[in-house]
Scaffold this motif. Sequence first.
Motif, mmCIF file in Angstrom:
data_model
loop_
_atom_site.group_PDB
_atom_site.id
_atom_site.type_symbol
_atom_site.label_atom_id
_atom_site.label_comp_id
_atom_site.label_asym_id
_atom_site.label_seq_id
_atom_site.Cartn_x
_atom_site.Cartn_y
_atom_site.Cartn_z
ATOM 1 N N TYR A 42 0.835 -1.205 0.000
ATOM 2 C CA TYR A 42 0.000 0.000 0.000
ATOM 3 C C TYR A 42 0.872 1.259 0.000
ATOM 4 N N ILE A 43 1.936 1.256 0.797
ATOM 5 C CA ILE A 43 2.847 2.395 0.820
ATOM 6 C C ILE A 43 3.472 2.595 -0.554
ATOM 7 N N ASP A 44 3.878 1.509 -1.209
ATOM 8 C CA ASP A 44 4.427 1.609 -2.566
ATOM 9 C C ASP A 44 3.408 2.216 -3.522
ATOM 10 N N ARG A 45 2.155 1.811 -3.418
ATOM 11 C CA ARG A 45 1.100 2.339 -4.290
ATOM 12 C C ARG A 45 0.915 3.841 -4.062
ATOM 13 N N VAL A 46 0.871 4.251 -2.808
ATOM 14 C CA VAL A 46 0.713 5.667 -2.482
ATOM 15 C C VAL A 46 1.913 6.460 -2.984
ATOM 16 N N ARG A 47 3.102 5.910 -2.801
ATOM 17 C CA ARG A 47 4.311 6.583 -3.276
ATOM 18 C C ARG A 47 4.332 6.700 -4.798
ATOM 19 N N LYS A 48 3.902 5.654 -5.503
ATOM 20 C CA LYS A 48 3.864 5.705 -6.965
ATOM 21 C C LYS A 48 2.926 6.806 -7.434
#
Length: 86
Positions: A42-48
């Motif tokens: 989820y953090i990766d998705r938000v960062r992307k």
Amino acid sequence: AHIETTMGKGVRLSTLSDFSGYSQFHLLRLFRRRMGCTIHQYIDRVRKEAACRLKAEGRTNIAIAEALGFSSPTSFIRWRRQKCPA
């Protein structure tokens, strides 16, 4: 909400656990059940999403790396190549 507000910058499982009032293990299970992915995914998705938005605003890789909490522009570029291969 905390992850989205901070764009993943400096987010730690222990902090999220404190915010939620659940143990770290229980939080991981609840999060995955509710969101369909792990906290890290989820953090990766938000960062992307944030990286794309900041790039569209004309920000440099250095500014984006700093905004997203990467230790250096190089680590941001490496992360982007791994997570956003296109």
